[in-house]
Write a protein that holds these residues in place. Structure first.
Motif, PDB file in Angstrom:
ATOM      1  N   ALA A 139       0.821  -1.187   0.347  1.00 37.13           N
ATOM      2  CA  ALA A 139       0.166   0.357  -0.141  1.00 37.13           C
ATOM      3  C   ALA A 139       1.315   1.133   0.243  1.00 37.13           C
ATOM      4  CB  ALA A 139      -1.114  -0.283   0.956  1.00 37.13           C
ATOM      5  N   GLN A 140       1.956   1.388   0.686  1.00 35.68           N
ATOM      6  CA  GLN A 140       3.005   2.721   0.720  1.00 35.68           C
ATOM      7  C   GLN A 140       3.544   2.527  -0.493  1.00 35.68           C
ATOM      8  OE1 GLN A 140       5.651   1.946   3.996  1.00 35.68           O
ATOM      9  NE2 GLN A 140       6.490   4.525   3.995  1.00 35.68           N
ATOM     10  N   VAL A 141       4.044   1.475  -1.188  1.00 34.18           N
ATOM     11  CA  VAL A 141       5.203   1.745  -2.543  1.00 34.18           C
ATOM     12  C   VAL A 141       3.821   1.848  -3.457  1.00 34.18           C
ATOM     13  CG1 VAL A 141       5.329   0.478  -4.029  1.00 34.18           C
ATOM     14  CG2 VAL A 141       6.081  -0.844  -2.223  1.00 34.18           C
ATOM     15  N   ARG A 142       2.578   1.614  -3.167  1.00 28.91           N
ATOM     16  CA  ARG A 142       1.427   2.106  -4.206  1.00 28.91           C
ATOM     17  C   ARG A 142       1.247   4.077  -3.940  1.00 28.91           C
ATOM     18  NH1 ARG A 142      -1.537  -0.318  -7.685  1.00 28.91           N
ATOM     19  NH2 ARG A 142      -1.272  -2.694  -7.558  1.00 28.91           N
ATOM     20  N   THR A 143       1.455   4.488  -2.769  1.00 31.11           N
ATOM     21  CA  THR A 143       1.512   5.375  -2.924  1.00 31.11           C
ATOM     22  C   THR A 143       2.462   6.529  -2.548  1.00 31.11           C
ATOM     23  OG1 THR A 143       0.272   5.505  -0.262  1.00 31.11           O
ATOM     24  CG2 THR A 143       1.008   7.609  -0.271  1.00 31.11           C
ATOM     25  N   GLU A 144       3.582   6.387  -3.068  1.00 31.32           N
ATOM     26  CA  GLU A 144       5.219   6.295  -3.031  1.00 31.32           C
ATOM     27  C   GLU A 144       5.142   6.947  -4.889  1.00 31.32           C
ATOM     28  OE1 GLU A 144       7.959   7.953  -1.337  1.00 31.32           O
ATOM     29  OE2 GLU A 144       6.012   7.627   0.123  1.00 31.32           O
ATOM     30  N   CYS A 166       2.221   5.177 -15.607  1.00 33.88           N
ATOM     31  CA  CYS A 166       2.153   4.523 -16.591  1.00 33.88           C
ATOM     32  C   CYS A 166       0.004   3.582 -16.809  1.00 33.88           C
ATOM     33  CB  CYS A 166       2.587   3.006 -15.840  1.00 33.88           C
ATOM     34  SG  CYS A 166       2.469   1.410 -16.227  1.00 33.88           S
ATOM     35  N   ARG A 167       0.196   3.729 -18.397  1.00 33.97           N
ATOM     36  CA  ARG A 167      -0.919   3.503 -19.314  1.00 33.97           C
ATOM     37  C   ARG A 167      -0.577   2.028 -19.651  1.00 33.97           C
ATOM     38  NH1 ARG A 167      -2.281   8.739 -23.297  1.00 33.97           N
ATOM     39  NH2 ARG A 167      -3.394   7.781 -22.718  1.00 33.97           N
ATOM     40  N   CYS A 168       0.040   1.730 -19.473  1.00 30.87           N
ATOM     41  CA  CYS A 168       0.158   0.106 -19.810  1.00 30.87           C
ATOM     42  C   CYS A 168      -0.630  -1.383 -18.853  1.00 30.87           C
ATOM     43  CB  CYS A 168       1.228  -0.328 -20.335  1.00 30.87           C
ATOM     44  SG  CYS A 168       1.529   1.058 -21.940  1.00 30.87           S
ATOM     45  N   THR A 169       0.489  -1.063 -17.418  1.00 32.07           N
ATOM     46  CA  THR A 169       0.912  -2.163 -16.692  1.00 32.07           C
ATOM     47  C   THR A 169      -0.174  -2.622 -15.821  1.00 32.07           C
ATOM     48  OG1 THR A 169       1.985  -0.895 -15.141  1.00 32.07           O
ATOM     49  CG2 THR A 169       2.841  -1.864 -16.966  1.00 32.07           C
ATOM     50  N   GLY A 170      -0.931  -0.725 -15.033  1.00 34.16           N
ATOM     51  CA  GLY A 170      -1.718  -0.994 -14.071  1.00 34.16           C
ATOM     52  C   GLY A 170      -1.138  -1.010 -12.972  1.00 34.16           C
ATOM     53  N   TYR A 171      -0.023  -1.689 -12.484  1.00 31.21           N
ATOM     54  CA  TYR A 171       0.717  -0.758 -11.891  1.00 31.21           C
ATOM     55  C   TYR A 171       1.183  -2.829 -10.977  1.00 31.21           C
ATOM     56  CZ  TYR A 171       0.054   4.109 -12.524  1.00 31.21           C
ATOM     57  OH  TYR A 171       0.267   4.983 -13.211  1.00 31.21           O
ATOM     58  N   ALA A 172      -0.128  -3.560 -11.098  1.00 28.29           N
ATOM     59  CA  ALA A 172       0.645  -4.541 -10.025  1.00 28.29           C
ATOM     60  C   ALA A 172       2.046  -5.174 -10.316  1.00 28.29           C
ATOM     61  CB  ALA A 172      -0.605  -5.912 -10.441  1.00 28.29           C
TER      62      ALA A 172
END
Length: 390
Positions: free
Chosen positions: A123-128, A134-140
């Motif tokens: 969760a903290q990584v997502r906040t940072e 990024c318009r491709c990966t969805g960040y997962a």
């Protein structure tokens, strides 16, 4: 043209460039370091992220001349870096990239997360990562890759915030590598009054605007209240004092919220008042240790009577902005924003003059929200267009 000297990926660089040249253009066009990608060119997307004196910074909104004496590291400069090597492997194995356009800036930010926040969870990584788009990966996959490296390094000592240098704002530096002493919180200490470190210090502002407003009180009364610093601070949305004023020297904070960006500038100011001319100048400097945004400002105000019970206040603002918030320094937006702030300040000042303090229940906002003010401005323009169309 302006001569500059800086270090890029450990190599000393000297040359001349236009003062308006952004660091990203200098890196790409002059040094052929095309791993620094340009997309939004407004400091929003994070694709151009590099390290400036060890801290992540947007190279598209930092001028090259402002990096005089700085140490700049681009994605090409991490060849022997152990953390970056682990991140590249993890990005590959966790499928953390598709088109790859955001990847250089994403990796620079990821390295900062791993070193600065060794105990971070997903969760903290997502906040940072909220400042890198990024318009491709969805960040997962990106989050998995960073968490994987964090898990591998559990127990490693975090990088002290005191090692991080100022992000981008180095105008006027004359000695290569010169850096201000850093406090434990990672921010430069405020200078003592009279040292010349407050205000612009001869720097050319990247934001300059003027505005006027009128308060319905006599000039002597307005002048007296403007000399009462704690009362004036209560009139400015988002401002607060962190220590009692002393001999014109002020220490305080300014809370600013711009969309997902929440900052809390800490800084100092020196106020010089000219009694006979009914004018004053504030020389200030502030920094947000989390986002790296910084500001230096000189604010001049002058009073003039417009009648027996009315006073016009003319304000000139000159500022050097650097860091993520510099993207909002476009003159048209800022001038409209300052006009709205002046309206709020004038209303609160009038309440202070009439009742001794602003009506906090009527105006409960305790932090500056520029986007809310801009939204109100846009709504007003639509209403005006609608009225004309009828």
């Amino acid at each position: 043209m302006t001569d500059i000297r800086l270090s890029v990926n450990g190599r000393p660089i000297a040359g001349a460039c236009e003062p308006r040249t952004h660091l990203a253009d200098f890196l790409r066009d002059r040094l052929d370091l095309t791993g620094t990608h340009l997309r939004c060119e407004q400091g929003v997307c994070g694709a151009c992220t590099v390290l400036i004196d060890g801290a992540p910074a947007r190279s598209c909104i930092n001028y090259a001349v402002n990096c005089q004496g700085a140490e700049v590291t681009t994605i090409e400069g991490f060849g022997g870096d152990e953390v970056m090597s682990r991140l590249r492997t993890a990005f590959h194995e966790e499928h953390a990239l598709q088109c790859g356009f955001c990847t250089p800036g994403m990796l620079v930010t990821a390295r900062d997360i791993v070193l600065r926040l060794p105990e971070a969870d997903a969760a903290q990584v997502r906040t940072e990562l909220s400042g890198n788009l990024c318009r491709c990966t969805g960040y997962a996959g990106i989050v998995r890759a960073i968490c994987r490296v964090l898990d591998e390094r559990r127990g490693a000592a975090p990088v002290s915030a005191g090692r991080l240098g100022p992000v981008g704002a180095r105008p006027g530096a004359s000695v290569a590598g010169a850096r201000p002493a850093m406090t434990e919180a990672g921010t430069a200490p405020a200078a003592a009054p009279g040292t010349g470190e407050l205000g612009l210090g001869g720097r050319k502002p990247n934001l300059e605007t003027a505005l006027s407003f009128t308060v319905r009180r006599p000039i002597d009364e307005v002048w007296a209240v403007l000399g009462d610093i704690p009362r004036v601070a209560r009139c400015m949305p988002g401002a607060s004092l962190s220590a009692p004023p002393s001999d014109g020297h002020v220490e305080g904070r300014m809370s600013v919220k711009v969309g997902p960006i929440a900052t809390n500038f800490a800084g100092a100011a020196r106020i010089v008042r000219e009694e006979a001319e009914r004018r004053g100048t504030l020389y200030g400097a502030g920094r947000d240790g989390l986002s790296g945004s910084s500001a230096r400002a000189e604010v001049t105000y002058a009073l003039a009577p417009t009648g027996p019970d009315a006073t016009r206040i003319d304000i000139t603002l000159k500022t050097v902005l650097a860091g993520p918030l510099a993207q909002f320094g476009r003159s048209g937006i800022v001038k409209e924003l300052m006009a709205r702030l002046a309206e709020q300040f004038a209303r609160r000042l009038e309440q202070t003059l009439e009742h001794g303090a602003p009506d906090d229940e009527a105006m409960p906002e305790t932090s500056l929200r520029p986007l809310a003010l801009i939204a109100g401005l846009i709504a007003d323009k639509f209403r005006s267009l609608f009225r004309r169309a009828r």
